[in-house]
Each structure stands twice: as structure tokens, then as C-alpha cells.
Scaffold this motif. Sequence first.
Motif, mmCIF file in Angstrom:
data_model
loop_
_atom_site.group_PDB
_atom_site.id
_atom_site.type_symbol
_atom_site.label_atom_id
_atom_site.label_comp_id
_atom_site.label_asym_id
_atom_site.label_seq_id
_atom_site.Cartn_x
_atom_site.Cartn_y
_atom_site.Cartn_z
ATOM 1 N N GLN A 81 0.386 -1.306 -0.124
ATOM 2 C CA GLN A 81 0.128 0.454 -0.039
ATOM 3 C C GLN A 81 0.512 1.185 -0.347
ATOM 4 N N SER A 127 -6.922 9.091 0.194
ATOM 5 C CA SER A 127 -6.090 9.909 0.235
ATOM 6 C C SER A 127 -4.742 10.153 -0.415
ATOM 7 N N PHE A 128 -4.478 8.743 -1.690
ATOM 8 C CA PHE A 128 -4.029 8.709 -2.789
ATOM 9 C C PHE A 128 -4.490 9.545 -4.001
ATOM 10 N N LEU A 153 -0.578 12.942 1.996
ATOM 11 C CA LEU A 153 -0.382 12.015 2.162
ATOM 12 C C LEU A 153 0.311 12.251 3.900
ATOM 13 N N TYR A 205 -3.572 10.309 5.189
ATOM 14 C CA TYR A 205 -3.114 8.804 4.581
ATOM 15 C C TYR A 205 -2.521 8.390 6.339
ATOM 16 N N GLN A 222 2.333 12.169 -8.051
ATOM 17 C CA GLN A 222 1.055 11.677 -7.959
ATOM 18 C C GLN A 222 0.586 10.594 -8.151
ATOM 19 N N PHE A 240 1.297 7.489 -7.150
ATOM 20 C CA PHE A 240 0.823 7.149 -5.602
ATOM 21 C C PHE A 240 -0.485 6.847 -6.133
ATOM 22 N N PHE A 242 -0.390 3.322 -5.662
ATOM 23 C CA PHE A 242 -0.857 2.701 -4.211
ATOM 24 C C PHE A 242 -2.277 2.692 -3.816
ATOM 25 N N GLY A 243 -2.500 3.397 -4.206
ATOM 26 C CA GLY A 243 -3.642 3.808 -4.259
ATOM 27 C C GLY A 243 -4.818 3.369 -4.508
ATOM 28 N N CYS A 284 -4.311 0.351 -2.125
ATOM 29 C CA CYS A 284 -5.369 0.248 -1.144
ATOM 30 C C CYS A 284 -6.549 -0.155 -0.860
#
Length: 476
Positions: free
Chosen positions: A268, A333-334, A356, A359, A416, A419, A422-423, A426
Motif C-alpha cells: 500500500q 488520500s492517494f 499523505l 494517509y 501523483q 501514489f 498505491f491508492g 489500498c
Amino acid sequence: MQYKKIPARFIYFFGAFGGILFGYDIGVMTGALPFLQNDWNLHGDAAAIGWITSSVMLGAIFGGALSGQVADRIGRRKTILIAAVIFVVGSILSGVVPHDGTVYLVIVRTGLGLAVGAASALVPAYMSEMAPARLRGRLSGLNQTMIVSGMLLSYIVDFLLKDLPDPWPWRMMLAMAAVPALVLFIGVLRLPESPRFLVRTGHLDHARHVLTLIRPADSVESELQQITETAAQEEKANARTSWATVFSGKYRYLVIAGVGVAAFQQFQGANAIFYYIPLIVEEASGAAASNALMWPIIQGVILVLGSLLFMAIADRFNRRTLLTVGGAVMGISFLLPAVINWINPATNPMLIVVFLSIYVAFYSFTWAPLTWVLVGEIFPLSIRGRASGLASSFNWIGSFLVGLLFPIMTAAMPQQAVFAIFGVICLLGVVFIRTRVPETRGRSLEEIERTETRQLSVAGQAASTVSTPSSHTKES
């Protein structure tokens, strides 16, 4: 060897200090990296930055896996002492690495990772075996708080050392990691071997003597008997268990759930923030990363406050509820910075740092502590050792890959976008929690095993029922 009576507070303190040691080494490179990057002119070498940062996690993969076997042979206490020595030597060698010695530093930090992995696995286990029963729950609950406190301590030390003349800041930051390791060594040196290990190796009299040092006299014999019975049960379970057993149909569902949660926790992207937040701020603001060392402290404070919040609410909400809420907010948030930047490219790039922080806040009281609570609860006794080790290995592998690949990814695409990836992970983690992970709060290991086995059995019967009419149809 004869030992003096050992206060419970002394055991409790070093149970906590093991977490501080682990957290300190996770965080120390965050502040050291910007100065190392300037000193060695690594600004265009994303691969070197990734390897230097992630090499500790590479060593920890093997250190965590091997430490259990070594501890079963020579004892928990001796293994921890050896790990502490490796930690001290590795930290000092990291501080005196030759100029432009990237390969040297990677090798040294990989060796240091062996000690990090061993300490992270053994210190909590040893202290839980040594501490009185009334303190074991507190030790378990405080472990995450101590880890993030160690991270915060490393961020503060990094901030205090940042004004040293070049190239001393990053060298002193890395070398100072030897201090908590030395404190752990001195403390554990005063402690005896774990009674549980002594019983398992047939040293009942020695185990009884150790228990007299750390328990009231009237409870020694009853606890010794309990330890003996538990050791016998585990020995029988281990004798019947192989890796084939772990992945058998009876346990596969629980193994996938536990290992999956441990892997998702790292993929994540949390460690991308913890390791690289000064570089993230530099990319967003244009200010030098070496001037952004207050941001790690802010993240560290959020982590500590979040761990304290978790201790207050842990048993008031279901595990799956907290993981679902945490994972959803973390994913959003990501993803939001990428969406906002796509709608309005003129948006202040520092907005990503604000998201972040959100997060980190939700990660700190959900996925960070609950992963290991769930891993400790979900595996039945017969496979617990192997399955827990497998979950830990996947967690370290994820940590290593995130640390290695994040600078490479940010060199190839906007922050951006990285991330946002990664979002998505998640949110996939939330789907995994809702579909593959059973609820464990308030349920014994036996209840969890019976429930999941019953569900698998019902599913099997349903499949059989579906297939039966089709075969009759074919015959008719």
C-alpha cells in the motif's frame, strides 16, 4: 550462571526498547538520505538511492526467517545479543563508508538488515515469554507504539544533526543507530534465558530457577507445568505439520488471509512516505530535501498519536471494520491528488503532502498495528509457526520492493501517478479484507478454525449438491 531477582519493570522496559531499536533503524535513513545524495551526487541515480534505502529490508527478509531457527538452537537471549552486536558494528561501518562507496554501503546495510529482521522477530517473542502474564497484553499493545516512537526518535536525531558540516550529518545519523543497539545489548546481558526455551531443551531445573527470579514463589510450579504442557503440544503439532499441511485445503483459506494482509500492508506504499518524505517534499515544493526534515517529525508525531488511539479503540471495533475504513481513506488520500491535479494542473503541488499526512493518520491506527494483531489471531496452533513466518517474509519482501522501486518509479512518472497506483492497491486491499479475511475480534483461535472449516465444508457440500443433479440428468 546465577542471576539476581529481576524486576518486572526491567523486563518491560527492554521489551519496549526492542521496538524502539527496530523503529529507529527504519526511520534513520529518512533524514540521512538527502545529505548522502548531495555528498555523493546521486540526484540522477534512482536505482542507487533505492538500493541504499531498501538494502536493510533485503537483509531483514533473511534475518527474520533465520532467527527463529538459530534461536531454537542456541536460545533467544544469545541470538538477540548476537543481533545487537551485528547492529552496533553495522551502524558504525555505515557511518565510515568510503566516499562514493555505494556497493559497500549496500552490502553493509544488508548485513545490518539481518540484525534488524532478527531483533524485530525475537525481542517481542522473548519478552512476552519472560514477562508476567498480566503484562503480556500490555507488551503486545505497546509494541507498535514503541516502533513508531523509535521512528520519531530517529527523525528528531536527524533534525538535530542536520547542521553539522559536510559530510558529517548523514554519517553521524547512520552511526548513531549503534546507541540503541548498545543499550539493548547491555540490558539483555542482565537477563536470563527464556524459561520456555529451557523447558524445550530439557533444562527443567534451570527453567525453575529462572522462574523463581521473575515470578512469585507460589506460582512457579504451576507455570512450569503449564509451559511443559504447552511445549509438548507444540512439539506434537510441529511433528505433524509440514509446508504441505500449511497449504492444505483445511488451512489454505486462513493462510491466504493472513499472508495477504501482511503483504498488502507494505504494498500500500506506507514506507514510501516514511523513507522518502524529504525527497517527496523537495519534488513538490522545489526546496532542498535537507531543509525538509521537519516533515518526518510531523509524520512521526502522527504515527505515535495514531498508535495511542489504536490502543484505546482496538477492542471496541471489529478488525475488518477498522481495516476497511482505514484502507478506504488511505486509498482516497492517494488518489485525490492525482484527480485534482488532472482537473486543475495549477494546483499547489504541496497539496499531495497534506493528503499523505491524512494517509499516515489512518494507517497509524488501522493497518499498521492491526496487521500483526490479525496475523497473531488467525493461524491455528498446528500451523502458527510456519504461517506466521511466511506472513512476516511477505511483509519484508513488500517493504524491500517499495523501498527499492519508489525512487525509480518517481523518476519515470509524476509523483501523483505513483501514489495513485498505491491508492488502487489500498482499495484492492479493502476488497481483499471484505472477501477473504474472517473477523477475529473476541473469537478464540479454535472458534476461528472451526467456523472457517465449517464454511469450507458447507461450500463443498453445496458444490456436490450442484453436481449431483447434472449427473442424473446426463444418465436420464
